[in-house]
Design an enzyme around this catalytic site. Structure first.
Site, PDB file in Angstrom:
ATOM      1  N   ALA A 115       0.828  -1.194   0.000  1.00 62.62           N
ATOM      2  CA  ALA A 115       0.000   0.000   0.000  1.00 62.62           C
ATOM      3  C   ALA A 115       0.863   1.245   0.000  1.00 62.62           C
ATOM      4  O   ALA A 115       1.960   1.252   0.556  1.00 62.62           O
ATOM      5  CB  ALA A 115      -0.935   0.018   1.220  1.00 62.62           C
ATOM      6  N   LYS A 116       0.344   2.299  -0.631  1.00 66.67           N
ATOM      7  CA  LYS A 116       1.057   3.570  -0.661  1.00 66.67           C
ATOM      8  C   LYS A 116       1.302   4.077   0.754  1.00 66.67           C
ATOM      9  O   LYS A 116       2.395   4.546   1.077  1.00 66.67           O
ATOM     10  CB  LYS A 116       0.244   4.602  -1.442  1.00 66.67           C
ATOM     11  N   ARG A 117       0.280   3.979   1.596  1.00 67.11           N
ATOM     12  CA  ARG A 117       0.382   4.537   2.946  1.00 67.11           C
ATOM     13  C   ARG A 117       1.362   3.765   3.813  1.00 67.11           C
ATOM     14  O   ARG A 117       1.806   4.268   4.850  1.00 67.11           O
ATOM     15  CB  ARG A 117      -0.995   4.566   3.613  1.00 67.11           C
TER      16      ARG A 117
END
Length: 276
Positions: A237-239
């Protein structure tokens, strides 16, 4: 003809999980003599960064993929408004001013997508000064649509059961449409016949199938593929700071080789493939 699509949101760089998803969609279309589309889903408010769309194109080219680009979501806002207005006129949407904190305080049950909204605002007079989302009256909508099924290429035929989500938001307070509404309308408008996406969105298809019935839209086939997982067994995930494709590209790594390794499921150290 098979038409698939890759539909990233420009709120962060693409990572290996996106690369795998794009390759699956691309290859399923290409091996069947079909079309592979790119759609930029850029209605995520202030989080959307227009400059990232160009990075996405460079990433896909680096991976050796070929695509046809269709209109981004930011050009389709009128279609979302018209669709929401139609359901409002049919009595299938109602305004909701509840905040997440207020919903959590009610201790509602959990569904596949988190807290199931208990219908607090249904039939209630709403303060027009408060921002309001629009929720789907799920019981009424399902009664109108009747019994439905949908087909996943890997899991087979499924009985549509959107009730497990409760009254989902179709128009968010701060955005012109939810993912459920926008993706369903856009896939129909773009002629997508095979919706490929990660297994984490498998249950969302129950909602999308219901919306297709309410709007009398064509029904595609779905293909929910496995997700790439990190060393903790969580999806990339980007986060979570998963390595960006743009960083790998700028370091001079071979994108064609990476794409082939992903096809063969020869994954980098610390990354695994989950179950579809």
């Amino acid at each position: 003809m098979i038409v698939s699509r890759f539909a990233p949101s420009p709120n962060g760089p693409l990572h290996l999980g996106h690369a795998y998803a794009a390759i699956v969609a691309h290859d399923l279309a290409r091996t069947r003599g079909g079309r592979f589309l790119l759609r930029i889903e850029d209605i995520d408010g202030a989080r959307s960064r227009p400059e990232l769309a160009d990075e996405f194109r460079r990433d896909l080219e680096w991976l050796g993929l070929e695509w046809e680009e269709v209109a981004p979501q930011s050009t389709r806002l009128e279609s979302y408004r018209a669709a929401a207005d139609e359901l409002l006129q049919r009595g299938l949407l109602y305004p909701c001013t509840c905040t997440r904190k207020e919903i959590e305080a009610l201790k509602p049950k959990l569904g596949p997508d988190g807290l199931v909204y208990p219908g607090t605002c249904k039939g209630r007079l709403i303060d027009p000064a408060r921002p309001a989302a629009l929720r789907l009256d799920m019981e009424r909508a399902q009664a109108e649509a009747g019994s439905l099924t949908w087909v996943d290429e890997l899991a087979g035929e499924q009985i549509c059961d959107p009730q497990q989500f409760g009254d989902v938001v179709l128009v968010r307070k701060e955005e012109p449409a939810s993912y459920h509404l926008a993706a369903t309308l856009d896939d129909a408008a773009d002629g997508v016949t095979l919706v490929t996406r990660g297994a984490d969105l498998f249950f969302a298809t129950h909602i999308h199938r219901l919306l297709q019935a309410l709007y009398d839209l064509p029904v595609p086939t779905w293909h929910h593929h496995a997700l790439l997982l990190d060393h903790e067994g969580k999806k990339l995930a980007k986060r979570r700071g998963s390595p960006a494709l743009s960083d790998l590209r700028e370091r001079g790594e071979d994108g064609l080789l990476l794409a082939q390794q992903l096809r063969l499921q020869r994954l980098p150290s610390g990354i695994s493939l989950g179950k579809p």
